[in-house]
Design a protein around this motif. Structure first.
Motif, short mmCIF file in Angstrom:
data_model
loop_
_atom_site.label_atom_id
_atom_site.label_comp_id
_atom_site.label_asym_id
_atom_site.label_seq_id
_atom_site.Cartn_x
_atom_site.Cartn_y
_atom_site.Cartn_z
N ILE A 36 24.00 23.91 35.37
CA ILE A 36 22.76 24.22 34.64
C ILE A 36 22.86 25.56 33.94
O ILE A 36 22.41 25.72 32.77
N GLU A 37 23.49 26.56 34.61
CA GLU A 37 23.64 27.87 33.97
C GLU A 37 24.52 27.78 32.72
O GLU A 37 24.24 28.41 31.68
N ALA A 38 25.57 26.98 32.85
CA ALA A 38 26.46 26.80 31.67
C ALA A 38 25.72 26.12 30.54
O ALA A 38 25.86 26.47 29.35
N LEU A 39 24.89 25.11 30.92
CA LEU A 39 24.11 24.39 29.92
C LEU A 39 23.08 25.30 29.27
O LEU A 39 22.82 25.23 28.04
N LYS A 40 22.45 26.18 30.10
CA LYS A 40 21.49 27.15 29.55
C LYS A 40 22.15 28.06 28.53
O LYS A 40 21.60 28.34 27.45
#
Length: 600
Positions: A36-40
């Motif tokens: 999710i952090e990478a996607l953010k």
């Protein structure tokens, strides 16, 4: 022990499984957050690019603005591969790539919008979208004018379906790994549990065997760990117990042997008054077996009243008591009874120990000794009184009358001879009874030996016209002390001649008795000395061999008998390991029957 091993295995499995599960959950969560952090980060870069191309100052009516921003959102949707939403500063949706803005509610209260408004940079949230029907990640950046005032928001929304799919793959791999770990954990746990419980199981079996009095059981193992030390301690304990039990068994065996072979009776009564110990001698003395008495109270054991009262007295006073008592069952006996109280310590009462001594023989010997002294005194007194009386008469003047003096001197001589024989017989009997006479055994031809004895007694028999006869096989030999055997035969022949009227007969008969199962060692010879004399009354037969016992006292004294002859004969026969008995009827004569072993 198998249940313990199973529980231990399950504990190991639960610990390992829990550890792997927790680690998997942590990894899945970390992977999800990382995704999710990478996607953010990716979505923030996309939004910055969109902001560069965005003309937020588009004029016109609200409808025209909605149409314009909707077209922009649709155009950018394909390049961004995400849902794009334009939101005015008051939360009004001006354009959306996936839905009609007119149907959409105000977004001013959405979490990501509120977060972007508060920090002035970016806001994000992940949740389920009811509009699209899937989990979405929302990232919002504010649109600011030159003065830094927020004019609106651009939101980018991407589906978390790929993230969920990745997490599912992780969970699938994790479950497969967990299953494999469980299988390995089962094997490892069982192996570890087996290595722990097997020695304990062996130690437990040994402990049970020791509990069941098998003190030879040992724990076999060479491990140096705590379980090995426990096994070593069990073995040392078993060694110590075996040593102590061996000592206890040896002491018990000695005590049992002592009790079983004691001639005195031993009886023990516990604190409750119950008979708990009875040795064989006590069974014989009391006339009851241990099965009949053990476990019963002493006052319910069918013992005579005096004995029961004596036990009760010892219980009451708790002091040592010694007494003598006549018991009439199973036969009349005199018993010396010693009662000793027992205590486990100075205060705790344990019971009574009773020791029974049969002193019947001792009291009989004392009575016989007393009678013997009385009889000896009486027998000695008669010849001494005669010698003294006639000597006084001679001293008073009878010496002047030669005929009377000669008669008195003859009487004094006869009485002194009688006194000499009496003293000789007493000394002889004393030596025989004390077994101070060594016997010199030698082969004796009985026919020749008896013939010689009859020849010695022939002169005395001729005086009374008594016939002496012998019936003996010339092949019979016996091993005996010749002098003592002659003394036996002469004594019996002399009695037969003395108590047989003139013209009677005295006969000696020799019979060979066959041996038993042991052969010649049990072969015996029977000597029967019979006469046709006056006989012996039946009431006197049991006492005929007693010292100084006379059937016809007047005739015995007139014949010069001392009353010790038959007693000497009986003791000499017993020294030859033989037996003697008498059969007689008054007026029909007597038979003295001697049985002697041929070889000693």
């Amino acid at each position: 022990m198998h249940k313990f091993r199973t529980r231990l295995t399950l504990i190991f499995m639960v610990l390992i499984g829990s550890s792997v599960l927790i680690a998997g959950l942590f990894m899945a969560q970390m992977l999800k957050e990382s995704h999710i952090e990478a996607l953010k980060t990716y979505m923030q870069r996309e939004l910055r690019v969109i902001l560069v191309t965005l003309d937020w100052n588009k004029g016109g009516t609200e409808a025209e603005q909605i149409r314009y921003y909707t077209d922009q959102a649709n155009r950018l949707r394909n390049s961004a591969d995400a849902r794009i939403t334009y939101i005015r500063a008051d939360g009004k949706v001006l354009g959306d790539s996936d839905h009609d803005p007119a149907d959409m509610e105000n977004h001013a209260t959405r979490k990501e919008v509120m977060e972007a408004r508060e920090n002035g940079t970016v806001g994000s949230d992940s949740r389920y979208s009811s509009t699209i029907g899937r989990n979405m990640l929302y990232v919002v950046v504010p649109v600011k004018d030159d003065g830094g005032q927020i004019q609106g928001y651009v939101r980018l929304a991407m589906s978390l379906q790929e993230v969920d799919a990745s997490i599912k793959k992780v969970w699938f791999v994790l479950l497969l790994g967990l299953l494999a770990v469980f299988v390995i954990a089962v094997l490892v746990s069982y192996r570890v549990a087996y290595s722990i419980t097997k020695p304990i199981e062996l130690i437990t079996k040994v402990a049970h065997q020791i509990t069941n009095l098998n003190y030879k059981a040992r724990v076999h193992g060479r491990k140096k760990d705590e379980i090995g030390q426990l096994g070593y301690a069990i073995n040392r304990m078993a060694d110590s117990l075996q040593l102590q039990m061996n000592r206890i068994l040896e002491d018990e065996s000695r005590l049992k042997s002592v009790l079983e072979n004691m001639t005195s009776g031993v009886m023990m009564i516990d604190r409750d008054g119950k008979i708990v110990l009875l040795n064989p001698a006590a069974e014989d003395i009391l006339g009851f077996s241990s099965q009949e008495l053990l476990g019963k109270k002493f006052d319910e054991a069918k013992q005579q009243f005096d004995f029961t009262q004596l036990i009760q007295e010892c219980i009451d006073v708790r002091e040592h008591i010694r007494d003598e008592m006549i018991f009439y069952y199973p036969s009349e006996r005199i018993l010396e009874i010693n009662l000793s109280p027992m205590s486990l310590n100075e205060e705790e009462w344990a019971g009574i120990l009773i020791v029974l001594h049969d002193i019947t023989a001792v009291r009989r010997l004392e009575r016989m000794r007393s009678e013997f002294v009385a009889n000896v005194s009486h027998e000695l007194k008669t010849p001494i009184a005669a010698v003294k009386g006639f000597a006084e008469t001679l001293l008073a003047g009878a010496l002047n009358d030669k005929e009377t003096a000669r008669s008195f001197l003859q009487i004094i001589f006869d009485e002194s001879e009688r006194l000499n024989r009496l003293i000789g017989d007493i000394l002889e009997l004393s030596k025989i009874e004390s077994k101070r006479i060594p016997l010199q055994f030698s082969p004796i031809h009985l026919q020749t030996f008896i013939g010689n004895c009859l020849h010695v007694m022939n002169a005395e028999a001729i005086k009374k016209s008594i016939d002496l006869e012998m019936q003996a096989d010339e092949t019979i030999y016996i091993e005996a002390d010749e002098d003592r055997l002659r003394q036996i035969l002469i004594n019996l022949l002399s009695n037969g001649i003395n108590y047989t009227p003139e013209g009677g007969k005295v006969k000696v008969k020799v019979d060979s008795l066959p041996g038993g199962e042991d052969g010649a060692e049990n072969e015996r010879v029977r000597l029967t000395i019979s006469d046709t004399g006056i006989g012996i009354p039946k009431k006197d037969l049991p006492r005929i061999f007693e010292r100084f016992y006379r059937v016809d006292k007047a005739r015995s004294r007139s014949s010069g008998g001392t009353g010790l002859g038959l007693s000497i004969v009986k003791h000499l026969v017993e020294l030859h390991k033989g037996t003697i008995r008498v059969e007689s009827e008054v007026g029909m004569g007597s038979k003295f029957i001697i049985e002697l072993p041929i070889i000693h």
